[in-house]
Write a protein that holds these residues in place. Structure first.
Motif, PDB file in Angstrom:
ATOM      1  N   ILE A 143       8.567 -15.202  -0.411  1.00  0.00           N
ATOM      2  CA  ILE A 143       7.122 -15.007  -0.888  1.00  0.00           C
ATOM      3  C   ILE A 143       6.903 -14.833  -2.179  1.00  0.00           C
ATOM      4  CG2 ILE A 143       5.125 -13.417  -0.293  1.00  0.00           C
ATOM      5  CD1 ILE A 143       6.414 -12.299   2.265  1.00  0.00           C
ATOM      6  N   LEU A 144       5.834 -15.572  -2.740  1.00  0.00           N
ATOM      7  CA  LEU A 144       5.409 -15.643  -3.977  1.00  0.00           C
ATOM      8  C   LEU A 144       4.797 -14.503  -4.415  1.00  0.00           C
ATOM      9  CD1 LEU A 144       4.177 -19.181  -4.556  1.00  0.00           C
ATOM     10  CD2 LEU A 144       6.609 -18.488  -4.997  1.00  0.00           C
ATOM     11  N   GLU A 175       9.306 -11.238  -2.465  1.00  0.00           N
ATOM     12  CA  GLU A 175      10.060 -10.626  -1.200  1.00  0.00           C
ATOM     13  C   GLU A 175      10.988 -11.965  -0.621  1.00  0.00           C
ATOM     14  OE1 GLU A 175       9.742  -7.466   2.420  1.00  0.00           O
ATOM     15  OE2 GLU A 175       7.944  -8.401   1.376  1.00  0.00           O
ATOM     16  N   ALA A 176      12.091 -11.456  -0.193  1.00  0.00           N
ATOM     17  CA  ALA A 176      12.823 -12.538   0.403  1.00  0.00           C
ATOM     18  C   ALA A 176      13.535 -12.179   1.684  1.00  0.00           C
ATOM     19  CB  ALA A 176      13.986 -13.027  -0.402  1.00  0.00           C
ATOM     20  N   ALA A 177      13.730 -13.106   2.442  1.00  0.00           N
ATOM     21  CA  ALA A 177      14.823 -12.891   3.832  1.00  0.00           C
ATOM     22  C   ALA A 177      15.543 -13.905   4.006  1.00  0.00           C
ATOM     23  CB  ALA A 177      13.742 -12.865   5.018  1.00  0.00           C
ATOM     24  N   ARG A 208       7.940  -3.861  -2.369  1.00  0.00           N
ATOM     25  CA  ARG A 208       7.998  -5.425  -2.555  1.00  0.00           C
ATOM     26  C   ARG A 208       6.685  -6.168  -2.063  1.00  0.00           C
ATOM     27  NH1 ARG A 208      13.586  -4.946  -0.616  1.00  0.00           N
ATOM     28  NH2 ARG A 208      12.879  -5.366   1.568  1.00  0.00           N
ATOM     29  N   THR A 209       6.066  -5.227  -1.322  1.00  0.00           N
ATOM     30  CA  THR A 209       4.645  -5.503  -0.871  1.00  0.00           C
ATOM     31  C   THR A 209       3.570  -5.179  -2.117  1.00  0.00           C
ATOM     32  OG1 THR A 209       4.981  -5.168   1.325  1.00  0.00           O
ATOM     33  CG2 THR A 209       2.682  -5.201   0.616  1.00  0.00           C
ATOM     34  N   TYR A 262      -0.500  10.483   5.765  1.00  0.00           N
ATOM     35  CA  TYR A 262      -1.507   9.529   6.176  1.00  0.00           C
ATOM     36  C   TYR A 262      -1.315   8.682   7.298  1.00  0.00           C
ATOM     37  CZ  TYR A 262      -3.909   5.200   4.904  1.00  0.00           C
ATOM     38  OH  TYR A 262      -4.911   4.088   4.952  1.00  0.00           O
ATOM     39  N   GLU A 263      -2.580   8.500   7.732  1.00  0.00           N
ATOM     40  CA  GLU A 263      -2.637   7.791   9.232  1.00  0.00           C
ATOM     41  C   GLU A 263      -2.626   6.373   9.314  1.00  0.00           C
ATOM     42  OE1 GLU A 263      -5.582   8.278  13.119  1.00  0.00           O
ATOM     43  OE2 GLU A 263      -6.557   7.870  11.246  1.00  0.00           O
ATOM     44  N   GLY A 264      -2.992   5.601   8.255  1.00  0.00           N
ATOM     45  CA  GLY A 264      -3.114   4.345   8.107  1.00  0.00           C
ATOM     46  C   GLY A 264      -2.176   3.399   7.399  1.00  0.00           C
ATOM     47  N   THR A 265      -2.548   2.361   7.315  1.00  0.00           N
ATOM     48  CA  THR A 265      -1.817   1.260   6.784  1.00  0.00           C
ATOM     49  C   THR A 265      -2.260   1.129   5.353  1.00  0.00           C
ATOM     50  OG1 THR A 265      -3.653  -0.418   7.440  1.00  0.00           O
ATOM     51  CG2 THR A 265      -1.716  -0.294   8.857  1.00  0.00           C
ATOM     52  N   PRO A 266      -1.147   0.528   4.409  1.00  0.00           N
ATOM     53  CA  PRO A 266      -1.346   0.753   3.058  1.00  0.00           C
ATOM     54  C   PRO A 266      -2.649  -0.193   2.452  1.00  0.00           C
ATOM     55  CG  PRO A 266       1.046   0.536   3.649  1.00  0.00           C
ATOM     56  CD  PRO A 266       0.229   0.268   4.846  1.00  0.00           C
ATOM     57  N   ASN A 267      -2.948  -1.038   3.104  1.00  0.00           N
ATOM     58  CA  ASN A 267      -4.199  -2.103   2.613  1.00  0.00           C
ATOM     59  C   ASN A 267      -5.480  -1.628   3.608  1.00  0.00           C
ATOM     60  OD1 ASN A 267      -2.962  -3.105   5.091  1.00  0.00           O
ATOM     61  ND2 ASN A 267      -3.072  -5.035   4.189  1.00  0.00           N
ATOM     62  N   SER A 268      -5.477  -0.501   4.046  1.00  0.00           N
ATOM     63  CA  SER A 268      -6.788  -0.171   4.775  1.00  0.00           C
ATOM     64  C   SER A 268      -7.602   0.787   4.162  1.00  0.00           C
ATOM     65  CB  SER A 268      -6.641   0.057   6.447  1.00  0.00           C
ATOM     66  OG  SER A 268      -7.640   0.301   7.006  1.00  0.00           O
ATOM     67  N   PRO A 269      -8.715   0.655   3.523  1.00  0.00           N
ATOM     68  CA  PRO A 269      -9.527  -0.596   3.724  1.00  0.00           C
ATOM     69  C   PRO A 269      -9.215  -1.510   2.503  1.00  0.00           C
ATOM     70  CG  PRO A 269     -10.687   1.047   2.542  1.00  0.00           C
ATOM     71  CD  PRO A 269      -9.405   1.610   2.890  1.00  0.00           C
ATOM     72  N   ASN A 270      -8.268  -1.279   1.547  1.00  0.00           N
ATOM     73  CA  ASN A 270      -7.857  -2.407   0.678  1.00  0.00           C
ATOM     74  C   ASN A 270      -6.442  -1.645   0.015  1.00  0.00           C
ATOM     75  OD1 ASN A 270      -8.452  -0.504  -1.632  1.00  0.00           O
ATOM     76  ND2 ASN A 270     -10.725  -0.895  -1.367  1.00  0.00           N
ATOM     77  N   GLU A 271      -6.018  -2.554  -0.806  1.00  0.00           N
ATOM     78  CA  GLU A 271      -4.600  -2.287  -1.380  1.00  0.00           C
ATOM     79  C   GLU A 271      -4.630  -1.195  -2.430  1.00  0.00           C
ATOM     80  OE1 GLU A 271      -6.063  -5.259  -1.371  1.00  0.00           O
ATOM     81  OE2 GLU A 271      -5.102  -6.587   0.114  1.00  0.00           O
ATOM     82  N   HIS A 272      -5.742  -0.530  -2.776  1.00  0.00           N
ATOM     83  CA  HIS A 272      -5.642   0.628  -3.600  1.00  0.00           C
ATOM     84  C   HIS A 272      -5.371   1.843  -2.946  1.00  0.00           C
ATOM     85  CE1 HIS A 272      -7.268  -1.478  -7.228  1.00  0.00           C
ATOM     86  NE2 HIS A 272      -7.640  -2.272  -6.442  1.00  0.00           N
ATOM     87  N   ARG A 273      -5.425   1.920  -1.415  1.00  0.00           N
ATOM     88  CA  ARG A 273      -5.496   3.167  -0.780  1.00  0.00           C
ATOM     89  C   ARG A 273      -4.247   4.164  -1.205  1.00  0.00           C
ATOM     90  NH1 ARG A 273      -8.083   4.632   4.168  1.00  0.00           N
ATOM     91  NH2 ARG A 273      -8.171   6.738   4.064  1.00  0.00           N
TER      92      ARG A 273
END
Length: 647
Positions: free
Chosen positions: A565-566, A545-547, A361-362, A329-340
């Motif tokens: 992050i909540l 998520e925590a850092a 965690r995302t 897969y070429e792209g980001t996990p949320n392009s065009p949305n979080e279902h990708r």
């Protein structure tokens, strides 16, 4: 981490055990005769000339594996599957970010790799030359890697998110003759320039990169680009018109297959050298056994980029040497949305899914209703890579993505090790969330103290590899002294490789990797790993998520500062939440580990590979000007962090 929940054991199902590639006999064979075991794994490959010795360790720490043997990596990854009658099998289901897609069969892959090999030969490249690859996740990137392997050209893949300066330093160090790139790449739905960065990197006139003779450009985004006549070449006008037949030549087992540059503490990147026979043997063996791969049945998806070692080993060489069908897969996990990602799993019936804890965690942060909207029943095995996975994320992955039926292989390894070293075997191991469990058959590791003595259960120590392994790095490119100093000096008397990670055994001798030793904080004389505190924080129901970083503290030496992050739908209850989080850490670890400050923030600073930039968080916590932010996905994240809560 909470011992009650973290120590719960997850055995594989009887159904999975009954069909697993790896059974107890694998460990028995490795223990009976380790070198004979590795010889047997090597012979899963095709060798043009058989090896005379399995291992020559006489010039330690410089190893030679499968001495005298000759083979061709591309032949093992492509030709032999065609010759076996599997040419019509899909090798790559390629999915572009804008929605375009392409299936590449092994027949087609062989033709296109042959074309590239023929053209590379035509422009004068010969075995031993270096090629820099600066490309997004397009099929031509994999074709280029395989064509280099076919010809004995040592490739150096540079992550396409890196700056022009980072590319130039790698081109110069390797003295690359050819740079392969694209006109642009898609990022979050929009074309972004890439060839322009190559032009900037290579310079002109007196500042020009001396070694580079040609730049080969794949047209990906139809962008307007600058053109240097005589140097720049279009892929579709050259490679695509070359002959589709090519006869591969065998290369020595120790011939350098690739260089992969990794960050160094001094700032100068280290060119990690991996060779041909040992590397391919171990990535092929681990892919078959750790991922329980069934050729022609499974569809494998590794979410890594080819710019990282995970992409080399488990997106190119491991899968293809086993005749796998895989998703790229070429792209980001949320392009065009979080279902990708979940749409892709559903569409291609992905059976094995191998991603980083950061992405898990995302997904947690986005909420389970997104994966729940899709049919993920094709999945039968899940994998984790890149950093230790916290138990809470492990359990969420198991329950929500895996439907409580998929074993999880939590894998530990490094750019330097080349292949997976510590991992559950999915048909054998009763797994514990957050633990990589044990070294694989044929691999020897230990956890030791400063003096090199093995530590007891529950004690933190240094993770060492005390016997050589086939896919081990053979050095740092043209810097033998740095190689010895970086990896072998701490335990030089014993001859052990020091991984740079801390680890501990639990009471059952399960191995828990605690992250980099430089991610260990010293709080009032107590050594506490950032990973453990992060794991405790994420154990709270509100936190996705925590850092954690150790900031200078006049009283305790270092004070723990946390950024959290909540989860989706959770509210920031202010002081109440902070109190609960501090109590959670006190309970799971110790009151000593309780954070001095907790910031609730909307995002964390991450590189494009998904790593959290704790160094920059430390700059924020200690009130300094930010260091280099060029590798961040979103440098503006600090504006939001500075507005976050502080208690």
């Amino acid at each position: 981490m909470s011992e009650g929940t973290a120590q719960a054991v997850y055995p594989p199902s009887a159904e999975f055990v009954s069909q697993a590639n790896a059974g107890p006999e694998l460990e028995q064979a490795a223990e009976a005769d380790r070198l004979a075991f590795w010889a047997e794994q090597a012979r899963r490959l095709h060798w043009d000339t058989d090896f005379t010795d399995v291992l020559d360790w006489s010039d330690a720490p410089f190893a030679k594996w499968f001495v005298g043997g000759k083979l061709n990596v591309a032949y093992n990854c492509v030709d032999r599957h065609v010759e076996a009658g599997n040419g019509s099998r899909v090798a790559i289901h390629w999915v572009g970010e804008p929605g375009d897609s392409r299936d590449v069969t092994y027949d087609q892959l062989l033709a296109e790799v042959s074309q590239a090999a023929n053209y590379f030969t035509e422009i004068g490249l010969v075995s031993g030359d270096r090629v820099a690859i600066y490309m997004p996740m397009v099929p031509e990137a994999i074709i280029t890697m395989l064509a280099c392997a076919r010809l004995g050209l040592t490739h150096s893949v540079v992550f396409a998110g890196f700056s022009a300066g980072a590319l130039r330093s790698r081109v110069d160090d390797a003295e690359a003759k050819l740079v392969v790139t694209t006109d642009g790449q898609y990022r979050r739905g929009k074309p972004a320039p890439l060839k322009a960065a190559v032009d900037e990197a290579l310079g002109s006139g007196d500042d020009a990169a001396k070694s580079v003779e040609h730049v080969l450009v794949v047209n990906r985004t139809d962008s307007d680009i600058n053109w240097t006549d005589g140097r720049d070449l279009w892929w579709h006008e050259t490679v695509a018109k070359s002959d589709t037949a090519h006869t591969p030549q065998a290369h020595d087992a120790e011939h350098p297959l690739f260089l992969l540059y990794t960050s160094g503490t001094t700032g100068k990147p280290k060119g990690i050298v991996h060779t041909t026979g040992g590397y391919l043997t171990q990535v092929s063996y681990t892919f078959h056994n750790v991922f329980d791969h069934k050729p022609g049945e499974d569809v494998f998806w590794c979410g890594a980029d080819i710019g990282w070692v995970t992409g080399h080993s488990y997106l190119v060489y491991g899968p293809l040497s086993n005749g796998a069908t895989e998703v790229i897969y070429e792209g980001t996990p949320n392009s065009p949305n979080e279902h990708r990602h979940f749409e892709i799993i559903e569409q291609y019936k992905v059976s094995t899914y191998y991603i980083a804890p950061t992405l898990i965690r995302t997904f947690m942060k986005w909420g389970r209703e997104i994966p729940d909207a899709h049919d993920l029943s094709s999945l039968r095995l899940l994998g984790s890579v890149g950093e230790p996975i916290n138990p809470e994320a492990w359990r969420w992955y198991h329950e929500v993505i895996g439907g409580e039926r998929c074993p999880i292989v939590d894998t530990w390894w490094q750019t330097e090790t080349g292949a997976i070293m510590i991992s559950p075997l999915p048909g054998i191991t009763e797994t514990k969330p957050g633990s990589a469990m044990a070294p694989l058959p044929g691999i020897s590791a230990n956890i030791v103290d400063e003096q090199g003595k093995s530590v007891g259960a529950g004690e933190q120590g240094f993770l060492v590899l005390d016997k050589p392994w086939p896919s081990m790095l053979r050095g740092i490119w043209r810097d033998d002294e740095r190689f010895r100093e970086t990896y072998w000096s701490r335990f030089a008397d014993q001859g052990w490789y020091f991984a740079g990670d801390g680890a501990r055994y639990d009471d059952d001798h399960a191995l828990w990797v605690l992250g980099r030793i430089d991610d260990v904080m010293n709080i009032s004389g107590h050594r506490i790993s950032t990973a453990e505190v992060e794991s405790a924080l994420v154990g709270h129901h509100s936190i996705a998520e925590a850092a954690v970083i150790g900031a200078a503290d006049p009283t305790t030496g270092q004070g723990i500062v946390a950024f959290v992050i909540l989860r989706q739908g959770q509210e920031d209850t202010g002081d109440q939440l902070i109190t609960e989080l501090k109590a959670q850490v006190s309970k799971d670890i110790s009151p000593i580990a309780k954070p001095r400050e907790i910031h609730v923030v909307p995002e964390l600073p991450k590189t494009r590979s998904g790593k959290i930039m704790r160094r920059l968080l430390k700059d924020v916590a200690e009130g300094r000007e930010l260091g280099d932010t060029s590798t961040l996905v979103d440098p503006t994240v600090f504006d939001n962090i500075r507005r976050g809560n502080k208690v």
